[in-house]
Design a protein around this motif. Structure first.
Motif, short mmCIF file in Angstrom:
data_model
loop_
_atom_site.label_atom_id
_atom_site.label_comp_id
_atom_site.label_asym_id
_atom_site.label_seq_id
_atom_site.Cartn_x
_atom_site.Cartn_y
_atom_site.Cartn_z
N ALA A 5 0.85 -1.28 -0.04
CA ALA A 5 0.11 0.04 0.12
C ALA A 5 0.90 1.34 0.00
CB ALA A 5 -1.02 0.02 1.26
N ILE A 6 0.43 2.19 -0.34
CA ILE A 6 0.88 3.62 -0.56
C ILE A 6 0.01 4.66 0.30
CG2 ILE A 6 1.44 5.89 -2.10
CD1 ILE A 6 3.29 3.69 -2.73
N GLY A 7 0.68 5.29 1.36
CA GLY A 7 0.09 5.98 2.35
C GLY A 7 -0.09 7.53 1.65
N LEU A 8 -1.22 8.07 1.67
CA LEU A 8 -1.65 9.77 1.50
C LEU A 8 -1.68 10.40 2.70
CD1 LEU A 8 -4.06 8.72 -1.36
CD2 LEU A 8 -1.61 9.34 -1.62
N LEU A 9 -0.69 11.28 3.00
CA LEU A 9 -1.06 12.36 4.01
C LEU A 9 -0.97 13.44 3.40
CD1 LEU A 9 -0.72 12.68 7.13
CD2 LEU A 9 1.76 13.05 6.98
N GLY A 10 -2.37 14.32 3.81
CA GLY A 10 -2.29 15.82 3.34
C GLY A 10 -2.39 16.54 4.37
N ARG A 37 3.26 9.20 0.31
CA ARG A 37 3.17 10.69 -0.46
C ARG A 37 2.64 11.79 0.52
NH1 ARG A 37 0.90 8.14 -5.98
NH2 ARG A 37 2.35 6.62 -6.38
N VAL A 38 3.51 12.73 0.59
CA VAL A 38 2.88 13.80 1.64
C VAL A 38 2.58 14.99 0.62
CG1 VAL A 38 3.86 15.29 3.09
CG2 VAL A 38 4.73 13.11 3.23
N LEU A 39 1.12 15.30 0.81
CA LEU A 39 0.64 16.00 -0.17
C LEU A 39 0.25 17.52 0.57
CD1 LEU A 39 -2.33 13.73 -1.37
CD2 LEU A 39 0.13 13.85 -2.34
N VAL A 40 1.27 18.51 -0.17
CA VAL A 40 1.10 19.63 0.56
C VAL A 40 -0.01 20.43 -0.03
CG1 VAL A 40 2.48 21.98 1.12
CG2 VAL A 40 3.42 19.62 0.87
N SER A 41 -1.24 20.92 0.73
CA SER A 41 -2.08 21.73 0.19
C SER A 41 -1.89 23.18 -0.13
CB SER A 41 -3.29 21.62 1.35
OG SER A 41 -4.45 22.41 0.88
N SER A 88 -8.76 15.54 -4.65
CA SER A 88 -7.41 15.44 -4.80
C SER A 88 -7.07 13.83 -4.68
CB SER A 88 -6.50 16.14 -4.10
OG SER A 88 -6.69 15.74 -2.69
N ILE A 89 -7.81 13.15 -4.05
CA ILE A 89 -7.59 11.69 -3.75
C ILE A 89 -8.49 10.78 -4.85
CG2 ILE A 89 -7.96 9.54 -2.11
CD1 ILE A 89 -6.04 11.78 -1.24
N ALA A 90 -9.49 11.43 -5.28
CA ALA A 90 -10.23 10.81 -6.30
C ALA A 90 -9.38 10.74 -7.61
CB ALA A 90 -11.72 11.49 -6.67
N LYS A 91 -8.60 11.92 -8.12
CA LYS A 91 -7.84 11.96 -9.10
C LYS A 91 -6.63 10.93 -8.98
CE LYS A 91 -8.55 16.81 -9.97
NZ LYS A 91 -8.11 18.24 -10.17
N ARG A 92 -6.19 10.73 -7.89
CA ARG A 92 -5.05 9.66 -7.64
C ARG A 92 -5.59 8.37 -7.68
NH1 ARG A 92 -3.41 14.42 -5.73
NH2 ARG A 92 -1.11 14.73 -5.39
N VAL A 93 -6.78 8.05 -7.24
CA VAL A 93 -7.35 6.61 -7.43
C VAL A 93 -7.68 6.32 -8.80
CG1 VAL A 93 -9.51 5.30 -6.82
CG2 VAL A 93 -8.17 6.75 -5.05
N TYR A 103 -5.52 6.60 3.38
CA TYR A 103 -5.39 8.09 3.45
C TYR A 103 -5.21 8.01 5.01
CZ TYR A 103 -6.77 13.01 3.20
OH TYR A 103 -6.46 14.42 3.34
N VAL A 104 -4.04 8.85 5.30
CA VAL A 104 -3.65 8.84 6.70
C VAL A 104 -3.68 10.20 7.48
CG1 VAL A 104 -1.72 8.77 8.46
CG2 VAL A 104 -1.77 7.26 6.29
N MET A 105 -4.46 10.23 8.57
CA MET A 105 -4.90 11.57 9.00
C MET A 105 -4.65 11.57 10.74
SD MET A 105 -9.07 12.01 8.94
CE MET A 105 -8.79 12.30 7.23
N GLY A 106 -4.51 12.70 11.33
CA GLY A 106 -4.32 12.82 12.71
C GLY A 106 -5.82 12.67 13.31
#
Length: 200
Positions: A5-10, A37-41, A88-93, A103-106
């Motif tokens: 798996a690839i993690g996505l952290l925005g 992948r660390v996604l800077v908004s 943004s997540i939909a586009k990557r999927v 998707y990783v979040m605090g």
């Protein structure tokens, strides 16, 4: 177990700090991720546009903060804001249909997830890992999102199976209790460094 798996952290990363780095390391270890992948908004739609340092500066600072972490890539979430995670997540999927994303979040973000645009669609798009933060455990676990998707919660002992599950699926990960906060850092530092006119 293979790393698949690839993690996505925005996030805004305004500024990035050692807590972000610790979160990435913790999530990669607990979920056995093969990359992050660390996604800077460009701009969080729930915050004022005037509160941000320039996107390129935040990307550069985030890359420096993540330096040395294997298979961690820092990139802009979008070219300009406001940015909505569900889009943004939909586009990557769609772009990578054969990649398993998490998707990783605090926990603080998960506690307020119900204020995000089309948050239910985001929950139903990819599995979500919610990482503990001091003072937010109960708020996250009793949040509207947690209650709405209570049947989709994966026990922490099965966290390594999260990427194989069909969304909605989410798991609360304990073991990381870092106090760092970008908001607190901005309050202590010179506001002009972060594109603000005042420290409020």
């Amino acid at each position: 177990m293979s790393r698949t798996a690839i993690g996505l952290l925005g996030g805004s990363f305004n500024p990035p700090h050692s807590g972000h780095r610790a979160l990435v390391r913790h999530a990669m270890k607990r979920l056995h991720l093969r990359g992050m992948r660390v996604l800077v908004s460009p701009q969080n739609p729930l915050k004022s546009a005037g509160d941000y340092a320039p996107l390129e500066e935040r990307i550069a600072a985030t890359r420096e903060m993540m330096r040395g972490l294997p298979n961690v890539r820092v990139e802009p979430e979008a070219a300009e804001g406001p940015t909505f995670a569900v889009d943004s997540i939909a586009k990557r999927v769609l772009r990578e249909p054969h990649t398993d994303f998490i998707y990783v979040m605090g926990a603080d973000s998960f506690a307020g997830l119900h204020r995000w645009r089309r948050w239910q669609a985001l929950m139903e798009m990819v599995p979500i890992a919610v990482v503990s933060r001091p003072g937010f455990r109960l708020e996250a676990l009793q949040s509207p999102a947690a209650r709405a998707f209570a049947k989709a919660q994966v026990p922490e002992r099965l966290a390594l199976t999260l990427h194989r599950r069909t969304a909605p699926a989410w798991c609360f990960l304990t073991g990381l209790d870092r106090e760092e906060s970008s908001t607190a850092i901005r309050a202590r530092e010179d506001p002009s460094k972060f594109g603000m006119e005042s420290a409020t």
